[in-house]
Design a protein around this motif. Structure first.
Motif, short mmCIF file in Angstrom:
data_model
loop_
_atom_site.label_atom_id
_atom_site.label_comp_id
_atom_site.label_asym_id
_atom_site.label_seq_id
_atom_site.Cartn_x
_atom_site.Cartn_y
_atom_site.Cartn_z
N ALA A 144 81.18 15.46 42.12
CA ALA A 144 80.20 15.05 41.12
C ALA A 144 80.43 13.62 40.65
N ALA A 145 81.59 13.05 40.99
CA ALA A 145 81.88 11.66 40.62
C ALA A 145 81.56 10.72 41.77
N LEU A 146 82.10 11.00 42.92
CA LEU A 146 81.83 10.21 44.13
C LEU A 146 81.90 11.16 45.31
N SER A 147 80.85 11.25 46.06
CA SER A 147 80.82 12.17 47.19
C SER A 147 81.93 11.82 48.18
N PRO A 148 82.78 12.79 48.53
CA PRO A 148 83.82 12.52 49.52
C PRO A 148 83.26 12.22 50.91
N ARG A 149 81.97 12.47 51.09
CA ARG A 149 81.35 12.17 52.39
C ARG A 149 81.04 10.69 52.54
N ILE A 150 81.15 9.93 51.44
CA ILE A 150 80.99 8.48 51.51
C ILE A 150 82.34 7.87 51.87
N GLU A 184 91.70 18.16 52.42
CA GLU A 184 92.14 17.46 53.63
C GLU A 184 93.43 16.73 53.31
N CYS A 185 93.94 16.00 54.27
CA CYS A 185 95.12 15.18 54.02
C CYS A 185 94.67 13.77 53.65
N THR A 186 95.60 12.86 53.47
CA THR A 186 95.24 11.54 52.95
C THR A 186 94.37 10.75 53.90
N ILE A 192 93.77 25.29 60.56
CA ILE A 192 94.80 26.31 60.75
C ILE A 192 94.35 27.28 61.83
N VAL A 193 95.32 27.95 62.42
CA VAL A 193 95.07 29.02 63.38
C VAL A 193 95.72 30.28 62.85
N LYS A 194 94.96 31.36 62.79
CA LYS A 194 95.47 32.65 62.35
C LYS A 194 94.89 33.74 63.24
N ASN A 195 95.77 34.47 63.89
CA ASN A 195 95.35 35.56 64.80
C ASN A 195 94.35 35.07 65.84
N GLY A 196 94.61 33.88 66.37
CA GLY A 196 93.77 33.33 67.43
C GLY A 196 92.48 32.70 66.97
N LYS A 197 92.21 32.69 65.65
CA LYS A 197 90.98 32.12 65.12
C LYS A 197 91.28 30.78 64.44
N LEU A 198 90.36 29.86 64.62
CA LEU A 198 90.51 28.50 64.09
C LEU A 198 89.66 28.36 62.83
N ASN A 199 90.25 27.80 61.77
CA ASN A 199 89.49 27.57 60.55
C ASN A 199 89.81 26.19 59.99
N THR A 200 88.78 25.58 59.40
CA THR A 200 88.92 24.29 58.74
C THR A 200 88.05 24.32 57.49
N PRO A 201 88.41 23.61 56.43
CA PRO A 201 87.58 23.61 55.22
C PRO A 201 86.16 23.12 55.51
N PRO A 202 85.18 23.68 54.84
CA PRO A 202 83.79 23.26 55.03
C PRO A 202 83.50 21.95 54.30
N ILE A 207 85.25 17.29 51.55
CA ILE A 207 85.96 16.58 52.61
C ILE A 207 85.04 15.54 53.24
N LEU A 208 85.66 14.63 53.97
CA LEU A 208 84.91 13.74 54.83
C LEU A 208 84.63 14.48 56.14
N GLU A 209 83.39 14.45 56.58
CA GLU A 209 83.04 15.12 57.83
C GLU A 209 83.52 14.27 59.00
N GLY A 210 84.72 14.58 59.46
CA GLY A 210 85.38 13.75 60.47
C GLY A 210 84.72 13.83 61.83
#
Length: 285
Positions: A144-150, A184-186, A192-202, A207-210
């Motif tokens: 709400a202050a500055l979009s992390p996508r910028i 995300e990191c800096t 992460i991988v858990k039980n063969g499944k891949l997940n990343t924050p939406p 986050i910045l859409e890398g």
């Protein structure tokens, strides 16, 4: 060979590459940037980077002073003039110079800067053995202050988090969002991988859409690895089987410990190795 820096359609030796001290990019962090990689003399996913740059600029009301077509030509010319076969590009658009004060409408002559050079973000040992992370107290920008996508020139919160990591003996630090969820990191996205499944924050996690993030998601789906983009907490990382980071400069790098806790068995996992290899093949195509 000596490097040359692109500024507004001209090339300068590094010691002669100068902008005004009244540029609001310097005074207030008013501008946007992109970090890109070069492989085999070719800029990786250049058009995706330029589109994100244009969207970041548009979001802060900054009109690009040249077309994306011209910027494409100038980027490739900068790579060629610096004879970069494998390296890194930093592309910067500043608001331009103006009088002291926050008013962006007093500024004129936005600066377009392209730097092409070599980069070594992490030692090879981290790619082979994994790196350790620590959670920073500095959170990701509140959306709400500055979009992390910028992808703005104001990276101070990332720098403060980076300092926390380095002081804790870790080369990277995990940043949470305003909800206490993993963001995300800096300088990198996190998976992460858990039980063969891949997940990343939406994207909604702040986050910045890398570009590399999206490439890895594509590679995982092509390989038949189940993927999700769902909120997660530090607990999810603590109990994960594997963890890795992605970024244009970092590429795909494993993380084997968070806050002193081993992730999985504390070694680089098979899914991370598979996706790292697939990414290395992709960038050489």
């Amino acid at each position: 060979m000596s490097r040359v820096i692109y500024i507004n359609g001209e090339f300068f030796a590094p010691e002669d590459a100068k902008i005004s001290v009244y540029d609001h990019g310097l005074l207030y962090g008013d501008g946007v940037f992109e970090g890109l990689r070069v492989y085999n003399h070719k800029v990786f996913r250049l058009q995706e980077h330029l589109l994100r740059l244009e969207e970041s600029a548009r979001a802060i009301g900054l009109a690009l002073p040249i077309s994306l077509e011209q910027l494409t030509e100038d980027t490739n010319a900068t790579v060629a003039k610096n004879e970069i076969s494998d390296g890194y590009i930093r592309m910067i658009i500043t608001r331009g110079s103006g009088p002291l004060g926050l008013d962006p409408f007093t500024c004129s002559n936005p600066q377009v800067i392209i730097i092409a050079d070599k980069i070594t973000l992490y030692p090879d040992s981290y790619y082979e053995n994994g790196l350790e992370l620590v959670t920073a107290s500095t959170i990701r920008n509140h959306p709400a202050a500055l979009s992390p996508r910028i992808k703005s020139l104001n990276y101070l919160n990332n720098i403060l988090a980076k300092m926390e990591g380095l002081k804790a003996g870790c080369i990277e630090a995990l940043m949470l969002n305003h909800k206490g969820e993993v963001a995300e990191c800096t300088g990198d996205n996190i998976f992460i991988v858990k039980n063969g499944k891949l997940n990343t924050p939406p994207i909604e996690a702040g986050i910045l859409e890398g570009i590399t993030r999206n490439a890895v998601l594509e590679l995982a789906r092509e390989a038949g690895i189940p993927t999700t983009e769902a909120p997660m907490t530090r607990h999810d990382i603590y109990i994960a089987d594997e963890c890795f980071l992605t970024g244009s400069a970092a590429e795909v790098i494993p993380a084997v410990k968070l806050d002193g806790r081993a992730i999985g068995d504390g070694n680089v996992g098979p899914v991370t190795q598979q996706l790292n290899q697939a990414f290395r093949e992709l960038v050489r195509q």
